[in-house]
Design a protein around this motif. Sequence first.
Motif, PDB file in Angstrom:
ATOM      1  N   GLN A  55      12.503  10.743   5.454  1.00  0.00           N
ATOM      2  CA  GLN A  55      11.530  10.636   4.364  1.00  0.00           C
ATOM      3  C   GLN A  55      11.080  12.029   3.935  1.00  0.00           C
ATOM      4  O   GLN A  55      10.602  12.815   4.739  1.00  0.00           O
ATOM      5  CB  GLN A  55      10.325   9.816   4.804  1.00  0.00           C
ATOM      6  N   VAL A  56      11.256  12.336   2.670  1.00  0.00           N
ATOM      7  CA  VAL A  56      10.825  13.613   2.109  1.00  0.00           C
ATOM      8  C   VAL A  56       9.416  13.494   1.550  1.00  0.00           C
ATOM      9  O   VAL A  56       8.582  14.378   1.719  1.00  0.00           O
ATOM     10  CB  VAL A  56      11.805  14.077   1.010  1.00  0.00           C
ATOM     11  N   PHE A  57       9.151  12.370   0.879  1.00  0.00           N
ATOM     12  CA  PHE A  57       7.822  12.122   0.317  1.00  0.00           C
ATOM     13  C   PHE A  57       7.664  10.630   0.097  1.00  0.00           C
ATOM     14  O   PHE A  57       8.613   9.932  -0.247  1.00  0.00           O
ATOM     15  CB  PHE A  57       7.633  12.857  -1.016  1.00  0.00           C
ATOM     16  N   ALA A  58       6.425  10.161   0.284  1.00  0.00           N
ATOM     17  CA  ALA A  58       6.139   8.753   0.005  1.00  0.00           C
ATOM     18  C   ALA A  58       4.678   8.601  -0.406  1.00  0.00           C
ATOM     19  O   ALA A  58       3.787   9.178   0.216  1.00  0.00           O
ATOM     20  CB  ALA A  58       6.424   7.887   1.227  1.00  0.00           C
ATOM     21  N   ALA A  59       4.476   7.840  -1.477  1.00  0.00           N
ATOM     22  CA  ALA A  59       3.131   7.468  -1.915  1.00  0.00           C
ATOM     23  C   ALA A  59       3.152   5.982  -2.225  1.00  0.00           C
ATOM     24  O   ALA A  59       3.944   5.536  -3.056  1.00  0.00           O
ATOM     25  CB  ALA A  59       2.722   8.268  -3.154  1.00  0.00           C
ATOM     26  N   ASN A  60       2.339   5.220  -1.531  1.00  0.00           N
ATOM     27  CA  ASN A  60       2.318   3.757  -1.664  1.00  0.00           C
ATOM     28  C   ASN A  60       3.716   3.159  -1.511  1.00  0.00           C
ATOM     29  O   ASN A  60       4.117   2.297  -2.300  1.00  0.00           O
ATOM     30  CB  ASN A  60       1.725   3.344  -3.014  1.00  0.00           C
ATOM     31  N   PRO A  61       4.485   3.580  -0.500  1.00  0.00           N
ATOM     32  CA  PRO A  61       5.893   3.155  -0.404  1.00  0.00           C
ATOM     33  C   PRO A  61       6.066   1.674  -0.114  1.00  0.00           C
ATOM     34  O   PRO A  61       7.130   1.118  -0.397  1.00  0.00           O
ATOM     35  CB  PRO A  61       6.428   3.998   0.756  1.00  0.00           C
ATOM     36  N   ASN A  62       5.036   1.019   0.450  1.00  0.00           N
ATOM     37  CA  ASN A  62       5.150  -0.393   0.822  1.00  0.00           C
ATOM     38  C   ASN A  62       4.419  -1.321  -0.147  1.00  0.00           C
ATOM     39  O   ASN A  62       4.161  -2.478   0.168  1.00  0.00           O
ATOM     40  CB  ASN A  62       4.623  -0.595   2.247  1.00  0.00           C
ATOM     41  N   MET A  63       4.102  -0.813  -1.321  1.00  0.00           N
ATOM     42  CA  MET A  63       3.460  -1.634  -2.354  1.00  0.00           C
ATOM     43  C   MET A  63       4.539  -2.372  -3.152  1.00  0.00           C
ATOM     44  O   MET A  63       5.421  -1.748  -3.736  1.00  0.00           O
ATOM     45  CB  MET A  63       2.635  -0.744  -3.291  1.00  0.00           C
ATOM     46  N   GLY A  64       4.497  -3.696  -3.129  1.00  0.00           N
ATOM     47  CA  GLY A  64       5.466  -4.487  -3.890  1.00  0.00           C
ATOM     48  C   GLY A  64       5.162  -4.431  -5.369  1.00  0.00           C
ATOM     49  O   GLY A  64       4.072  -4.809  -5.799  1.00  0.00           O
TER      50      GLY A  64
END
Length: 468
Positions: A55-64
């Motif tokens: 993972q390089v970057f994630a913002a709200n990655p688990n928001m459907g």
Amino acid sequence: MKRLLIVSLFILAGQVYAQDLQQKISGAFSRLQADSQCSYASLSLTVLDAKTGEQVFAANPNMGLATASTLKTITSITAFNILGADFKYQTQLGYAGEITADGTLNGDVIIKGAGDPTLGSWRYEQTKEAHVLALMTNALQKAGIKKINGRIIGDDSIFGSQSIPEGWIWQDIGNYYGAGTSGLCWRENQFDIKLRTGVVGNPIGISRTVPLMPNLTFKSELVNGATGSGDHAYAFLPVGSTVMYLRGSYAIDQDKKSISAAIPDAAYDAAYRLADTLRKLGITVSNGAESAATLNAKSLQVPLIAKNITTIQSPPLSRIIYWLNQKSINLYAEQLLKTIAWKQGRKPTTANGVEEVQKFWKARGIDPNTINTYDGSGLSPGDRVTTATLAKILQSAKKESWFADLYESLPVYNNMKMKSGSINNVLCYAGYQAHNGRELCFSIMVNNFSGTSRGIKEKMFRVLDVLK
């Protein structure tokens, strides 16, 4: 010690580089999130190392979120995995009955579809309407058939009778991009309606259809729109009806003076075109064209082919997926979804296709609840997928032998190889990008933005520019 120092410096430089990229993405994403167009929006971004999956970057990655057409990348990658890059559909042409000594077929000619979305399509030389009709008529003539005392039947029964996925909206159904699935597609299940425009505010007439659609009637409630107002014309065809309504507005300065609509019974249209071609060649068909739907309406069954006289193969899956993603063809995605179900031994329905996609990725460590979809194209506004899952699926394709075909299929936007997706107040992108030699894959979604699509697109591109 010297070598150890050099290695340590390289590791430290890599860490600084990674942190610098992460900080730049974070800053760009924060600016997008704070923008007035996103005041009531839901945003998500996941960026992964395409080789390692890190993972390089994630913002709200688990928001459907609603994916729009970026869902086509999941359908494409699943199809490559399950069907194989060389998979080809096979449409059969045959007959039931007997051929007499004088060349009369006392029986029916049957075009048995297997779900090929390209049959009659203008996108490939081998699938063009005239070429396919020539293959069929030549095969019938070689079989010694000079007269048909029976019917031409388009058999689309392999995909069942439900052509429209649950979750599609009324405004889309009836238009070319909302064409339903069919076991026997024809001309990508669409035709053109030529318009007769006039004075702003006045009704628009219909001059003709291309090709002629003798089994449909049309009622235009379209009005002439002002210069610069664009194309807001929609075709509506109630299920089971043969009356198509045109509603909305169409600007008087539009050059095309034409809209594309969905063929409600593509199998019938294929049979009709073959019957018409045979008539022009002097081969009469006594009982005209039928499809599984028209026969079922008469409580009749589609007869089985007693003798197959030719098989028409589609282009390979790799070329189908090329146009699927390049032109974002919803029909291709929906046909592939049903084909995935068929390949897995299930009844080829949309719902079973969705389940098989979920099962495939569950076996590879992805929670099926992160792929909560109604279709394979992303046209349903009810589809929900996380950017984390979409990015992981993109990353999984990197090591596959067919990855070059997938990569080639992706359009270029903002000088980046990526699939776009847009429906009402939704804009998404998913694809691949190299950053200073490091290969990345990403998924970004914005749902419920305010203002113009053009405005939010430019702002999303500023985020993605950091990946270059």
